[in-house]
Design a protein around this motif. Structure first.
Motif, PDB file in Angstrom:
ATOM      1  N   LYS A   1      15.891 -21.048 -30.669  1.00 40.00           N
ATOM      2  CA  LYS A   1      14.803 -21.933 -31.054  1.00 40.00           C
ATOM      3  C   LYS A   1      14.149 -21.374 -32.324  1.00 40.00           C
ATOM      4  CE  LYS A   1      13.602 -23.736 -26.469  1.00 40.00           C
ATOM      5  NZ  LYS A   1      12.538 -23.804 -25.430  1.00 40.00           N
TER       6      LYS A   1
ATOM      7  N   ASN B   1      17.172 -22.720 -24.199  1.00 33.22           N
ATOM      8  CA  ASN B   1      16.483 -23.500 -23.163  1.00 33.22           C
ATOM      9  C   ASN B   1      15.994 -22.566 -22.065  1.00 33.22           C
ATOM     10  OD1 ASN B   1      18.691 -22.959 -21.462  1.00 33.22           O
ATOM     11  ND2 ASN B   1      19.729 -24.864 -22.002  1.00 33.22           N
ATOM     12  N   ASN B   2      15.555 -23.154 -20.953  1.00 34.22           N
ATOM     13  CA  ASN B   2      14.911 -22.348 -19.905  1.00 34.22           C
ATOM     14  C   ASN B   2      15.850 -21.913 -18.793  1.00 34.22           C
ATOM     15  OD1 ASN B   2      15.382 -24.746 -18.502  1.00 34.22           O
ATOM     16  ND2 ASN B   2      13.308 -24.885 -17.650  1.00 34.22           N
ATOM     17  N   TRP B   3      17.156 -22.046 -18.964  1.00 34.15           N
ATOM     18  CA  TRP B   3      18.074 -21.735 -17.882  1.00 34.15           C
ATOM     19  C   TRP B   3      17.973 -20.258 -17.477  1.00 34.15           C
ATOM     20  CZ3 TRP B   3      23.132 -24.437 -20.012  1.00 34.15           C
ATOM     21  CH2 TRP B   3      22.900 -25.828 -20.068  1.00 34.15           C
TER      22      TRP B   3
ATOM     23  N   LEU C   1      22.437 -29.179 -23.489  1.00 37.35           N
ATOM     24  CA  LEU C   1      21.656 -27.983 -23.139  1.00 37.35           C
ATOM     25  C   LEU C   1      20.200 -28.315 -22.804  1.00 37.35           C
ATOM     26  CD1 LEU C   1      22.984 -25.450 -25.819  1.00 37.35           C
ATOM     27  CD2 LEU C   1      23.930 -25.988 -23.575  1.00 37.35           C
ATOM     28  N   ARG C   2      19.998 -29.374 -22.040  1.00 36.86           N
ATOM     29  CA  ARG C   2      18.638 -29.778 -21.671  1.00 36.86           C
ATOM     30  C   ARG C   2      18.026 -28.794 -20.677  1.00 36.86           C
ATOM     31  NH1 ARG C   2      20.252 -35.968 -20.342  1.00 36.86           N
ATOM     32  NH2 ARG C   2      22.244 -34.888 -19.944  1.00 36.86           N
ATOM     33  N   ASP C   3      16.697 -28.646 -20.738  1.00 38.69           N
ATOM     34  CA  ASP C   3      15.970 -27.770 -19.817  1.00 38.69           C
ATOM     35  C   ASP C   3      16.115 -28.254 -18.380  1.00 38.69           C
ATOM     36  OD1 ASP C   3      15.028 -26.084 -21.755  1.00 38.69           O
ATOM     37  OD2 ASP C   3      12.988 -26.870 -21.758  1.00 38.69           O
TER      38      ASP C   3
ATOM     39  N   TYR D   1      21.175 -29.118 -15.004  1.00 37.11           N
ATOM     40  CA  TYR D   1      21.912 -29.118 -16.265  1.00 37.11           C
ATOM     41  C   TYR D   1      22.777 -27.890 -16.503  1.00 37.11           C
ATOM     42  CZ  TYR D   1      18.825 -33.026 -17.247  1.00 37.11           C
ATOM     43  OH  TYR D   1      18.158 -34.236 -17.179  1.00 37.11           O
ATOM     44  N   ASP D   2      22.548 -26.805 -15.781  1.00 35.69           N
ATOM     45  CA  ASP D   2      23.349 -25.601 -16.022  1.00 35.69           C
ATOM     46  C   ASP D   2      24.594 -25.532 -15.141  1.00 35.69           C
ATOM     47  OD1 ASP D   2      21.722 -25.311 -13.815  1.00 35.69           O
ATOM     48  OD2 ASP D   2      21.169 -23.225 -14.217  1.00 35.69           O
TER      49      ASP D   2
END
Length: 552
Positions: A140, A147-149, A219-221, A248-249
């Motif tokens: 970022k 992302n937040n994975w 790669l969405r949160d 999403y992961d």
């Protein structure tokens, strides 16, 4: 190289099969280095065949730096030297087939080691031939991960790489980068590895983390998971992994097409079967249903309903089996109570149980009576409890990270015990073994229990022999009969045979009424439970069970 195994013309051999899981580091050491190996497995195959298993699932033995004990593969088509050679493997599989045993190997396709040549090339630049073989993403604007994975071993699922100035995805250890299944070249390379082992004569696969193959291309949160929905069956409660809904992961819809490709490769060979491990607490059975539907994906999936910490009860059994049937009407379950990743079930469920041998026999009989295939984890048949491993002896990075709230997986991975009077319980002649042999296990060793009529080991052998004689228990339908209290009642039916199964899942004697009909009890010698019967009433001892056949 072995010829392809043609011994099993029955393509449905896996339906109702009993699969014995071997953790190779801990099964039998043949060369005295303190670590189990392929030759050691071969030396003990007679024991597995005599137990009554149909197949052997061997956890990973591929070339690996062993950061996660073989689940970090650096070469899919070779044996790690600590375990032996491909020639050793060929001899082992030849012996297994002579004994009538199938061999299923553990394939870890979702990720590799960071020492795999594919990753070593991929990380060199953004434009090399394998640049897109792993999941890479830019930081970022503030330099934080894409992302937040979160990863299964705690913390972010992203690791910064100074060569590419990008992050790579790792759902597990940072040394286990995730492959990019959106790249068809990756899929093709993995399918060639599958063919390599099929050409050597393996009969099937256990597919590690089968729902982790694809991640969201955008790669969405992940959204947060409501606290009341957090479930520690996928990760221990101390792990923040449980704070997300993992939309999403993992468990992406694109996986279905790859599973079809994988099944098509297996169909090129005779009588091959696969069982996929679905690591998913929130949508596990839904995914199992998807992955086993249509006859063109996986034959079986290995769900976590009975690997969770929650104690097994009649209600839990009924709910789990019915939930599976609803979610996967075309599917076939593969049930296990223990494996190499969870606390052994006699400790997980029976820490407060005084008569653990009786409890172990009841649970074994229950597991082998459920509709589905069965996995038995090495040492389970001896009634082994979780070993207590001191912090200084820990090997598992998971336990080292979260100690002492979560002690990791070493307690279920300690060496198998064969001979009470031998060094290291007969596992190894080494002065020091990779994990210490549990002193509590020594007096439960194979030679102590073998031939002892009341032992847990002999109960497993008797019940597996009994099960083989009754098709209803192997592949029949299941119907639950309502009953109050701690008593579980159901029937299994196939080919005109109906078998009644009644379990007392409590530490106190119980009285139960038989269902309507003409029920003829099997001999108690078949499985060792003494039950008093008076007409249609039976009295079951603590942790007892009763089996009968309808009619003649």
């Amino acid at each position: 190289m072995n010829a392809i195994n043609n011994q099993a013309a029955d393509k449905n051999w896996w339906r109702g099969a009993v699969i014995y899981q071997v953790y190779p580091r801990s099964f039998q050491d043949s060369n005295g280095d303190g670590i189990g190996d392929i030759k050691g497995i071969a030396d003990r195959l007679d024991y597995i065949a005599e137990l009554g298993a149909d197949a052997v699932w061997i956890s990973p033995f591929f070339t690996s730096p062993m950061k996660d004990f073989g689940y970090d593969v650096s070469n899919y088509c070779d044996i790690d030297p600590m375990f032996g050679t491909l020639a050793d493997f060929d001899l082992m599989i030849e012996k297994a087939h002579k004994l009538g045993l199938k061999i299923m190997i553990d394939l870890v396709l979702s990720h590799t080691s960071d020492q795999h040549p594919w990753f070593m090339e991929s990380r060199q630049s953004r434009d090399n031939p394998k640049a897109d073989w792993y999941v890479w993403a830019d930081a970022k604007p503030d330099g934080s991960p894409p992302n937040n994975w979160l990863g299964m071993f705690g913390g972010s699922a992203w690791q910064w790489d100074a060569r590419r100035l990008q992050y790579y995805l790792h759902n597990f250890l940072a040394s286990q980068p995730d492959l990019n299944f959106h790249n068809m070249d990756v899929q093709d390379a993995l399918l060639e590895a599958v063919r390599f082992w099929l050409d050597r004569g393996v009969d099937g696969f256990r597919l590690d983390t089968i729902n982790y193959y694809f991640c969201d291309k955008e790669l969405r949160d992940n959204p947060p998971l409501a606290p009341e929905l957090r479930n520690d069956s996928t990760a221990p409660a101390v792990n923040p992994y449980n704070y997300q809904l993992h939309l999403y992961d993992k468990s992406r819809p694109e996986n279905l097409e790859f599973l079809k490709r994988l099944r098509a490769v297996m169909e090129e060979y005779p009588a091959i079967a696969a069982v996929g491990e679905v690591g998913e607490a929130q949508r596990g059975l839904e995914i199992v249903g998807e992955y086993t539907s249509g006859g063109d994906k996986m034959q079986m999936c290995y769900a976590f309903e009975f690997l969770a910490p929650q104690k097994v009860t009649p209600e839990r059994v009924v709910d789990s089996i019915n939930a599976f049937a609803d979610a996967a009407p075309e599917g076939w379950a593969c049930w296990a109570f223990s494996n190499h990743d969870v606390v052994r079930h006699l400790t997980r469920w029976g820490a407060d149980v005084e008569d653990k041998p009786a409890y172990a026999k009841m649970l074994a009989s229950l597991l082998m009576s459920l509709r589905g295939s069965v996995c038995i984890y090495e040492g389970e048949e001896l009634g082994l409890t979780e070993a207590d491993v001191a912090f200084e002896d820990l090997q598992d990075p998971y336990g080292i990270e979260f100690w002492p709230e979560f002690k990791g997986r070493d307690g279920c991975r300690t060496p198998m015990v064969w001979q009470a009077g031998a060094a290291n319980g007969g596992f190894s002649t080494a002065e020091k073994t990779w994990l210490p042999v549990s002193a509590d296990h020594i007096m439960k060793s194979v030679d102590v229990q073998q031939g002892e009529d009341t032992s847990v080991l002999e109960h497993y052998r008797r019940f597996l022999a009994f099960r083989r004689q009754h098709k209803a228990l192997i592949s029949g339908t299941i119907a639950f009969i309502p009953h109050e209290g701690d008593t579980l009642v159901f029937t299994r039916e196939e080919g005109g045979e109906t078998v009644l199964c009644i379990f007392n899942m409590s530490a106190e004697p119980v009285t139960a009424k038989l269902p309507e009909g003409d029920w003829n009890a099997f001999s108690a010698e078949d499985f060792g439970f003494a039950v008093d019967r008076d007409g249609d009433t039976i009295k079951l001892p603590a942790w007892g069970a009763y089996f009968a056949r309808h009619g003649e």
